[in-house]
Design an enzyme around this catalytic site. Sequence first.
Site, PDB file in Angstrom:
ATOM      1  N   ASP A  33       0.838  -1.198   0.000  1.00 44.89           N
ATOM      2  CA  ASP A  33       0.000   0.000   0.000  1.00 44.89           C
ATOM      3  C   ASP A  33       0.876   1.253   0.000  1.00 44.89           C
ATOM      4  O   ASP A  33       1.656   1.456   0.932  1.00 44.89           O
ATOM      5  CB  ASP A  33      -0.885  -0.035   1.262  1.00 44.89           C
ATOM      6  CG  ASP A  33      -2.061   0.900   1.168  1.00 44.89           C
ATOM      7  OD1 ASP A  33      -2.202   1.603   0.160  1.00 44.89           O
ATOM      8  OD2 ASP A  33      -2.854   0.927   2.141  1.00 44.89           O
ATOM      9  N   ASP A  34       0.751   2.063  -1.039  1.00 45.36           N
ATOM     10  CA  ASP A  34       1.510   3.329  -1.124  1.00 45.36           C
ATOM     11  C   ASP A  34       3.015   3.103  -1.194  1.00 45.36           C
ATOM     12  O   ASP A  34       3.796   3.944  -0.749  1.00 45.36           O
ATOM     13  CB  ASP A  34       1.198   4.255   0.071  1.00 45.36           C
ATOM     14  CG  ASP A  34      -0.215   4.823   0.032  1.00 45.36           C
ATOM     15  OD1 ASP A  34      -1.086   4.223  -0.604  1.00 45.36           O
ATOM     16  OD2 ASP A  34      -0.440   5.877   0.653  1.00 45.36           O
ATOM     17  N   CYS A  73      -5.606   4.696  -3.642  1.00 51.40           N
ATOM     18  CA  CYS A  73      -5.882   3.302  -3.242  1.00 51.40           C
ATOM     19  C   CYS A  73      -7.143   2.731  -3.879  1.00 51.40           C
ATOM     20  O   CYS A  73      -7.109   1.698  -4.548  1.00 51.40           O
ATOM     21  CB  CYS A  73      -6.036   3.184  -1.727  1.00 51.40           C
ATOM     22  SG  CYS A  73      -4.768   3.971  -0.751  1.00 51.40           S
ATOM     23  N   HIS A 132     -10.361  -1.173  -1.349  1.00 50.87           N
ATOM     24  CA  HIS A 132     -10.003   0.007  -0.573  1.00 50.87           C
ATOM     25  C   HIS A 132     -10.072  -0.223   0.933  1.00 50.87           C
ATOM     26  O   HIS A 132      -9.193   0.179   1.688  1.00 50.87           O
ATOM     27  CB  HIS A 132     -10.901   1.185  -0.972  1.00 50.87           C
ATOM     28  CG  HIS A 132     -10.564   2.447  -0.251  1.00 50.87           C
ATOM     29  ND1 HIS A 132     -11.511   3.326   0.174  1.00 50.87           N
ATOM     30  CD2 HIS A 132      -9.373   2.960   0.130  1.00 50.87           C
ATOM     31  CE1 HIS A 132     -10.919   4.339   0.786  1.00 50.87           C
ATOM     32  NE2 HIS A 132      -9.625   4.142   0.767  1.00 50.87           N
ATOM     33  N   ASP A 306      -0.327  -0.483  -4.940  1.00 48.16           N
ATOM     34  CA  ASP A 306      -1.466   0.133  -5.640  1.00 48.16           C
ATOM     35  C   ASP A 306      -1.114   1.437  -6.354  1.00 48.16           C
ATOM     36  O   ASP A 306      -1.803   1.843  -7.281  1.00 48.16           O
ATOM     37  CB  ASP A 306      -2.680   0.300  -4.706  1.00 48.16           C
ATOM     38  CG  ASP A 306      -2.386   1.076  -3.439  1.00 48.16           C
ATOM     39  OD1 ASP A 306      -1.234   1.486  -3.217  1.00 48.16           O
ATOM     40  OD2 ASP A 306      -3.341   1.283  -2.651  1.00 48.16           O
ATOM     41  N   HIS A 307      -0.053   2.092  -5.940  1.00 48.47           N
ATOM     42  CA  HIS A 307       0.460   3.310  -6.606  1.00 48.47           C
ATOM     43  C   HIS A 307       1.740   3.689  -5.900  1.00 48.47           C
ATOM     44  O   HIS A 307       2.121   3.056  -4.906  1.00 48.47           O
ATOM     45  CB  HIS A 307      -0.556   4.463  -6.539  1.00 48.47           C
ATOM     46  CG  HIS A 307      -1.075   4.664  -5.167  1.00 48.47           C
ATOM     47  ND1 HIS A 307      -0.330   5.251  -4.181  1.00 48.47           N
ATOM     48  CD2 HIS A 307      -2.230   4.260  -4.587  1.00 48.47           C
ATOM     49  CE1 HIS A 307      -1.026   5.217  -3.056  1.00 48.47           C
ATOM     50  NE2 HIS A 307      -2.168   4.605  -3.257  1.00 48.47           N
TER      51      HIS A 307
END
Length: 476
Positions: A33-34, A73, A132, A306-307
């Site tokens: 995540d992130d 997200c 999410h 996710d990014h």
Amino acid sequence: MMNNRIYFFLIFTLSCILSNATAAPNILMIAMDDLNDWVSPLGGHPQTITPNFDRLAEQGTRFTNAHCQAPLCGPSRASIFTGLNPATSGIYVHVKDDELKKASEASKNSTLMTHFFKQHGYKTMGAGKLLHMGAGADLLEDYGGYKDFGPKPAERFKYKSENTGTDWGAYPDSDFQMPDYHVASYAVDQLAKTHDKPFFLAVGFNRPHVPWYVPKKWFDKIDLESVETPPYLKDDLADAPAISRIIHTMDPTPSTEWLIENGLWKEMVHAYLACVTFVDHQLGRVLDALESSPYADNTIVVLWSDHGYHLGEKNIVAKMTVYEESTQVPLIFAGPGITEGGTCERPAGLIDMYPTLLELAGLPENPQNDGRSLVPLLSNPETEWNHPALTFWGMNNTAVRTERYRYIRYEDGSEELYDHLNDDNEWHNLANSPDTKSVRDKLSQYIPTDQAPMSSLCSFPWNAYWREKVEAAKNY
Ligand SMILES: [Ca+2]
Ligand SMILES: [Ca+2]
């Protein structure tokens, strides 16, 4: 007697080989995540300590030019699991997970990735952050839960704004108090069990999502004084169009200038690195469990984030931009049929995971998928590949990433162009030069022209906030 024994041994061995060759592979999906490119297989930060990312990358193929389809997200994960671009589904920002299929006609008609596997005989299970807020929308048959971002101190340590989770510090005392520890444990437990069907096991970690709290031992891995801050050009955004400075600054997070003024930039980078090392350790626990399980030789592992995340580049500490820091993600595949120790520089999107996993598992294609299978690149990372990665940030704000360029076109027609051959930091916007017109014209052809409007289910305050921002940009 001896001959009979050899005969039966040979028959037994042959049947084992044949049954292994025909058995559908398991899927182990690991979501971060992130997490930006600050992991050693991507080399985004020189001080990152991620031996388990390295270990997985050595077992498989890493993509060094992989990008999310939405830099946030919820919509990124919606895109991954529906197999649809935001420009197809209208899910450009968050929708409630349970409303994924109601967001638009296209999302209604989609089959979520895990459902597709289930329909083809797989057992689906997982824990942690996958969509999410976990695994709504009946994503998985067996779900080990999700506990948000973990324990928080009574008072924030460093960044006091209540409108963001952004803060950092050594907290809590032990890994055992971290939700990610238990998410990894769920996977370890599942890998120790006997499963009567091939499985799709999904593991969704929270860190390094804010708040950047992990136990002190992870901070102690790197000396604070030695921490290097990322490359920064003051006023970098001065040559970007006005709309860039409006739609990319939606979060009340610290600015780089604020961090410099307050002497906190190193500390913040230190905390992010500590979180990355912590989550690497949890990844290692899952990889250990797989390697000592009966599934070690028949499981496809795919790891993604996710990014990405800006840690001060472009005066931004956030995701939610269509620049490299925010769109680039780790993407690693390992397992049967995948080149070991492979490095692929071709552009790839998270949207490509769905069709790739179907092909690797020997399942039929899902014609609704917007992505394309990366299997040719997993067999030979040098395969010619003229498919750029696209990132969408609201309707008609689109980034196109090829091997060489990042081209951005906004809804008001303004543009940015960066040449990664000479400008890895995306400091010099070349879009205003007439010399680059032919490149811009060529790259703009990859942008879908019939982008779906933002779904009305995109959650408050995002939807109204977005419209307000865009109207402001038009009048700028
Ligand atoms: Ca995220
Ligand atoms: Ca610039």
